[in-house]
Scaffold this motif. Structure first.
Motif, PDB file in Angstrom:
ATOM      1  N   LEU A 198       0.834  -1.207   0.000  1.00  0.00           N
ATOM      2  CA  LEU A 198       0.000   0.000   0.000  1.00  0.00           C
ATOM      3  C   LEU A 198       0.862   1.248   0.000  1.00  0.00           C
ATOM      4  N   ALA A 199       1.913   1.251   0.818  1.00  0.00           N
ATOM      5  CA  ALA A 199       2.796   2.412   0.874  1.00  0.00           C
ATOM      6  C   ALA A 199       3.539   2.595  -0.447  1.00  0.00           C
ATOM      7  N   ALA A 200       3.969   1.492  -1.059  1.00  0.00           N
ATOM      8  CA  ALA A 200       4.679   1.580  -2.331  1.00  0.00           C
ATOM      9  C   ALA A 200       3.785   2.154  -3.426  1.00  0.00           C
ATOM     10  N   ALA A 370      -7.532  -3.842   8.354  1.00  0.00           N
ATOM     11  CA  ALA A 370      -7.745  -2.403   8.531  1.00  0.00           C
ATOM     12  C   ALA A 370      -6.502  -1.725   9.078  1.00  0.00           C
ATOM     13  N   ALA A 371      -5.810  -2.388   9.994  1.00  0.00           N
ATOM     14  CA  ALA A 371      -4.594  -1.811  10.560  1.00  0.00           C
ATOM     15  C   ALA A 371      -3.462  -1.782   9.531  1.00  0.00           C
ATOM     16  N   HIS A 372      -3.381  -2.791   8.667  1.00  0.00           N
ATOM     17  CA  HIS A 372      -2.397  -2.746   7.587  1.00  0.00           C
ATOM     18  C   HIS A 372      -2.618  -1.509   6.715  1.00  0.00           C
ATOM     19  N   ARG A 373      -3.878  -1.247   6.400  1.00  0.00           N
ATOM     20  CA  ARG A 373      -4.162  -0.078   5.558  1.00  0.00           C
ATOM     21  C   ARG A 373      -3.766   1.203   6.282  1.00  0.00           C
ATOM     22  N   LEU A 374      -4.065   1.276   7.558  1.00  0.00           N
ATOM     23  CA  LEU A 374      -3.704   2.453   8.356  1.00  0.00           C
ATOM     24  C   LEU A 374      -2.187   2.651   8.371  1.00  0.00           C
ATOM     25  N   ILE A 375      -1.451   1.576   8.622  1.00  0.00           N
ATOM     26  CA  ILE A 375       0.007   1.661   8.687  1.00  0.00           C
ATOM     27  C   ILE A 375       0.573   2.090   7.327  1.00  0.00           C
ATOM     28  N   GLY A 376       0.076   1.487   6.248  1.00  0.00           N
ATOM     29  CA  GLY A 376       0.557   1.854   4.921  1.00  0.00           C
ATOM     30  C   GLY A 376       0.292   3.306   4.580  1.00  0.00           C
ATOM     31  N   GLU A 377      -0.898   3.787   4.901  1.00  0.00           N
ATOM     32  CA  GLU A 377      -1.238   5.185   4.621  1.00  0.00           C
ATOM     33  C   GLU A 377      -0.371   6.137   5.426  1.00  0.00           C
ATOM     34  N   ARG A 378      -0.160   5.818   6.690  1.00  0.00           N
ATOM     35  CA  ARG A 378       0.647   6.695   7.535  1.00  0.00           C
ATOM     36  C   ARG A 378       2.115   6.677   7.119  1.00  0.00           C
ATOM     37  N   PHE A 379       2.620   5.502   6.754  1.00  0.00           N
ATOM     38  CA  PHE A 379       4.004   5.425   6.293  1.00  0.00           C
ATOM     39  C   PHE A 379       4.172   6.291   5.048  1.00  0.00           C
ATOM     40  N   ALA A 380       3.269   6.153   4.092  1.00  0.00           N
ATOM     41  CA  ALA A 380       3.372   6.942   2.863  1.00  0.00           C
ATOM     42  C   ALA A 380       3.319   8.437   3.157  1.00  0.00           C
ATOM     43  N   ALA A 381       2.411   8.841   4.051  1.00  0.00           N
ATOM     44  CA  ALA A 381       2.250  10.257   4.354  1.00  0.00           C
ATOM     45  C   ALA A 381       3.485  10.834   5.048  1.00  0.00           C
ATOM     46  N   ARG A 382       4.140  10.054   5.878  1.00  0.00           N
ATOM     47  CA  ARG A 382       5.305  10.537   6.620  1.00  0.00           C
ATOM     48  C   ARG A 382       6.616  10.363   5.867  1.00  0.00           C
TER      49      ARG A 382
END
Length: 394
Positions: A198-200, A370-382
């Motif tokens: 997701l982050a990639a 759901a937590a995987h999606r949260l982690i991926g979104e936050r990693f990408a944003a930061r």
């Protein structure tokens, strides 16, 4: 032109069609993707690592075609835990020109039955299976089939109703990531929804995922593998497996991290390099490992884990997640004085106390979909955003 309902052309899966693997092994079942090279695998006889590195998390079959029907023949190897509830079937995700276009599971294949009380495993073999996607447009397109993160998958052949050719290089930056089972994918919904994928996607980079379930242990051969792997961006998520395995004491941790980073820097002296400390895991924040199966929950038909250490043992140098975070901060702060491309991210910014209250770890150890999606979104944003460690132009 062949009927859209029949895949009449057969194409062998060759290395030119596979991305995200570091090595492809010719086996009697087919082409087997590995995420560690043979020389590295030869330096460790641990069965957990052998299973994890051969599960193709982040590996995908990529090609150009006008086909409206695509079938991928594989020989999957599935896991069954004796006495535990069935594990979810591995999913194959189809992307067409980067957009989700289907999901399927493969039938057949091999089964490994694991006895958690003894650690023994028994293999039974089965026939090849396949996944089929149809109803695709007859336009020229890039097709990606992401392989299951939780099933060893030997690749046999593609069957289509139009010719297949390798896709050209994407031109995107390559992100090389190493981490634990959370990075490997447990317990994400599918291969493209593990948090690194997701982050990639959000960061518009090509992922090479060296997330190994239970096996992010600062192994020197992993550092040398990363040293020798071409990459534009590198990240390490370190900590939870060191506590899980009760592998080392505090005295050894700092020098081991320094050595791991030194080795990577031998091959990537100026590459942006991000160290990520553990996400929140309440049972190990202040309680050492080793991690054990919770057999009381297993009797209820649920897979869960417990921390079997004693909080008082931290004084003796046993590792907890808080101890790991403190040491990682110290190491990175020391090195960053001479390494402006080295960065640290506190994993609790990806998943912390508030998130645990809303999306608790179902088995006490692994985030859910759901937590995987949260982690991926936050990693990408930061990390991938402008001004972040992997921001374009930084």
């Amino acid at each position: 032109m062949p009927s859209a309902s029949h895949a009449t052309l057969t194409t062998s899966v060759t290395p030119e069609l596979v991305r995200g693997a570091l090595e492809l092994e010719e086996t009697h079942d087919g082409l087997l993707p590995h995420r560690l090279p043979a020389w590295a695998r030869a330096q460790c006889t641990d069965g957990q690592l052998a299973m994890a590195e051969s599960q193709p998390s982040g590996v995908r079959v990529v090609f150009r075609t006008r086909a409206t029907v695509v079938e991928l023949e594989t020989v999957p190897t599935k896991r069954v835990y004796a006495g535990a509830p069935p594990r979810p079937e591995g999913l194959y995700d189809l992307l067409v020109d980067g957009r989700p276009a289907g999901q399927a599971s493969a039938t057949g294949g091999n089964t490994v039955t694991i006895d958690m009380s003894t650690g023994s495993a028994e293999m039974s073999t089965g026939p090849a299976g396949s996944v089929r996607f149809d109803g695709l447009s007859d336009t020229d397109k890039t097709v990606e089939i992401w392989l299951p993160y939780n099933e060893i998958t030997a690749l046999v052949a593609l069957r289509t109703d139009a010719p297949v050719e390798p896709a050209p290089a994407s031109g995107r930056r390559t992100w090389l990531h190493h981490g634990s089972s959370v990075s490997h994918g447990s317990d994400a919904a599918s291969p493209t929804t593990i948090w690194p994928a997701l982050a990639a996607a959000a960061g518009d980079v090509d992922l090479v995922n060296l997330g190994f379930g239970g096996s992010a242990l600062l192994d020197p051969f992993v550092a040398r593998t990363m040293r020798d792997t071409p990459a534009d961006l590198i990240s390490l998520k370190i900590g939870i497996n060191l506590v899980n395995a009760d592998l080392m004491r505090l005295r050894a941790l700092g020098p081991a991290v320094h050595g791991f980073l030194d080795t990577i820097r031998d091959g990537h002296p100026d590459t942006p390099l991000l160290v990520v400390s553990p996400i929140l895991c309440p049972m190990h924040e202040d309680t050492p490992g080793p991690t054990a199966f919770d057999f009381s929950r297993l009797a209820e038909g649920k897979l869960a884990f417990v921390a079997s250490g004693d909080p008082e043992e931290r004084a003796e140098g046993k590792l907890t997640l808080n101890a790991v975070r403190e040491e990682l901060e110290r190491v990175v702060e020391t090195r960053a004085k001479d390494d402006p491309h080295l960065h640290l991210l506190d994993g609790r910014l990806l998943y912390g106390e508030r998130d645990d209250a809303e999306l608790p770890l179902p088995d006490g150890l692994h985030p859910d979909a759901a937590a995987h999606r949260l982690i991926g979104e936050r990693f990408a944003a930061r990390v991938f955003a402008a001004g972040g460690p992997f921001g374009v132009g930084d």
